[in-house]
Design a protein around this motif. Sequence first.
Motif, PDB file in Angstrom:
ATOM      1  N   PHE A   1      57.080   4.379  15.957  1.00 54.47           N
ATOM      2  CA  PHE A   1      57.208   3.179  16.782  1.00 54.47           C
ATOM      3  C   PHE A   1      55.826   2.569  17.023  1.00 54.47           C
ATOM      4  O   PHE A   1      54.907   3.255  17.466  1.00 54.47           O
ATOM      5  N   VAL A   2      55.667   1.261  16.729  1.00 51.38           N
ATOM      6  CA  VAL A   2      54.360   0.614  16.905  1.00 51.38           C
ATOM      7  C   VAL A   2      54.398  -0.596  17.843  1.00 51.38           C
ATOM      8  O   VAL A   2      53.352  -1.166  18.156  1.00 51.38           O
ATOM      9  N   GLY A   3      55.592  -0.984  18.284  1.00 49.95           N
ATOM     10  CA  GLY A   3      55.648  -2.124  19.195  1.00 49.95           C
ATOM     11  C   GLY A   3      57.057  -2.659  19.361  1.00 49.95           C
ATOM     12  O   GLY A   3      58.017  -2.132  18.784  1.00 49.95           O
TER      13      GLY A   3
ATOM     14  N   MET B   1      57.092  -3.098  10.352  1.00 49.04           N
ATOM     15  CA  MET B   1      55.744  -3.635  10.255  1.00 49.04           C
ATOM     16  C   MET B   1      55.199  -3.306   8.866  1.00 49.04           C
ATOM     17  O   MET B   1      55.234  -2.161   8.429  1.00 49.04           O
ATOM     18  N   ASP B   2      54.731  -4.327   8.169  1.00 45.57           N
ATOM     19  CA  ASP B   2      54.175  -4.117   6.834  1.00 45.57           C
ATOM     20  C   ASP B   2      53.080  -3.054   6.881  1.00 45.57           C
ATOM     21  O   ASP B   2      52.273  -3.014   7.812  1.00 45.57           O
ATOM     22  N   THR B   3      53.046  -2.197   5.871  1.00 48.12           N
ATOM     23  CA  THR B   3      52.069  -1.102   5.881  1.00 48.12           C
ATOM     24  C   THR B   3      50.623  -1.601   5.786  1.00 48.12           C
ATOM     25  O   THR B   3      49.691  -0.871   6.134  1.00 48.12           O
ATOM     26  N   ASP B   4      50.425  -2.826   5.325  1.00 43.33           N
ATOM     27  CA  ASP B   4      49.063  -3.379   5.239  1.00 43.33           C
ATOM     28  C   ASP B   4      48.627  -4.065   6.529  1.00 43.33           C
ATOM     29  O   ASP B   4      47.510  -4.590   6.608  1.00 43.33           O
TER      30      ASP B   4
ATOM     31  N   THR C   1      55.841   2.948   8.749  1.00 44.14           N
ATOM     32  CA  THR C   1      55.703   4.232   8.045  1.00 44.14           C
ATOM     33  C   THR C   1      54.816   4.010   6.832  1.00 44.14           C
ATOM     34  O   THR C   1      55.300   3.684   5.741  1.00 44.14           O
ATOM     35  N   PRO C   2      53.511   4.169   6.990  1.00 44.76           N
ATOM     36  CA  PRO C   2      52.561   3.913   5.907  1.00 44.76           C
ATOM     37  C   PRO C   2      52.868   4.655   4.608  1.00 44.76           C
ATOM     38  O   PRO C   2      52.601   4.139   3.521  1.00 44.76           O
ATOM     39  N   GLY C   3      53.444   5.833   4.722  1.00 45.40           N
ATOM     40  CA  GLY C   3      53.740   6.611   3.518  1.00 45.40           C
ATOM     41  C   GLY C   3      54.974   6.143   2.773  1.00 45.40           C
ATOM     42  O   GLY C   3      55.151   6.443   1.581  1.00 45.40           O
ATOM     43  N   ASN C   4      55.842   5.389   3.450  1.00 44.43           N
ATOM     44  CA  ASN C   4      57.091   4.930   2.837  1.00 44.43           C
ATOM     45  C   ASN C   4      57.594   3.725   3.606  1.00 44.43           C
ATOM     46  O   ASN C   4      58.381   3.854   4.540  1.00 44.43           O
ATOM     47  N   GLU C   5      57.167   2.545   3.202  1.00 49.29           N
ATOM     48  CA  GLU C   5      57.462   1.327   3.960  1.00 49.29           C
ATOM     49  C   GLU C   5      58.959   1.049   4.085  1.00 49.29           C
ATOM     50  O   GLU C   5      59.414   0.463   5.074  1.00 49.29           O
ATOM     51  N   SER C   6      59.745   1.478   3.129  1.00 45.40           N
ATOM     52  CA  SER C   6      61.184   1.163   3.131  1.00 45.40           C
ATOM     53  C   SER C   6      62.033   2.179   3.902  1.00 45.40           C
ATOM     54  O   SER C   6      63.262   2.070   3.930  1.00 45.40           O
TER      55      SER C   6
END
Length: 286
Positions: free
Chosen positions: A97-99, A139-142, A115-120
């Motif tokens: 959770f980021v926001g 949220m996009d991993t970038d 989830t930076p390791g698996n965006e989908s």
Amino acid sequence: MENNKRSGGKSFLVIAFCVVILLLCFYSHYLINQQTKVSMIQMAQWQSSIEAEYGSSETEEVSDEASEELSEAQNAEAALPVMLEKCAELYAKNKDFVGWLSIADTKIDYPVMQTPGNESFYLDKDFDKKEDANGCLIMDTDSQVGEGTASAGYIIGKEPSDNLIIHGHTMKNGDMFGDLSLYADETYGKEHSVIRFDSLYESREYEVIAVFESEVFAKTDEVFKYYKFFEAETQEAFDDWYDNIKKMSLYDTGVTAEFGDEFITLSCCAYHTENGRFVVVGKRIR
């Protein structure tokens, strides 16, 4: 006989004189020894006092250093960002959770996951990681949401990206970003112009600056790709992105932006073309 008397008298005087000299020598030696003892005692006392004073100074110096280190540690701890209460509770349940994203008077009021390791990962899972066709807002991993607050300062190296991109499904019942396409109507767009996003540490608000349709292009296509913009590293890079989204916008929102501003981009599937996307971009105003 008289000569013997004279000779004996001289001998006595010589002996007496020698005795006196000897006594004087002993007395002088005694005085010197006493003075030496006194000097040694004074020296020892002086050295003790110096050592005591030096030791005290050193202790005070160490104490001051320890105090400064403790103060720095306390300041560092106090400087650590504190999570918003509602976000802290959700983060404790799921560290992805980021926001939280919300828009007043709309159905958009959801947690945002990353989830930076698996965006989908959350495309078909809910907040509790259970199977759900609605998935979650992602949220996009970038994109880097940022740790800390604008008012107190972000943690160095953890500042927010210039542009946060959030993806969501276009659900037919209006869930997730199912109603985002309503922004195609200028009146609706201006009546719902404020987008709210709460990071873990602060509440942010964005005002809509552009609404447009686009698509996901092939990697080899040399065209403007809105979904590749995360950092405006130069004025030129910003101008290219800004000019394109303004040119593509379905209407003039009346809101402008400049190099150095922060943005949020909401993106969902659209069906005007293959791999179509409907996009709403907001400029941070708080």
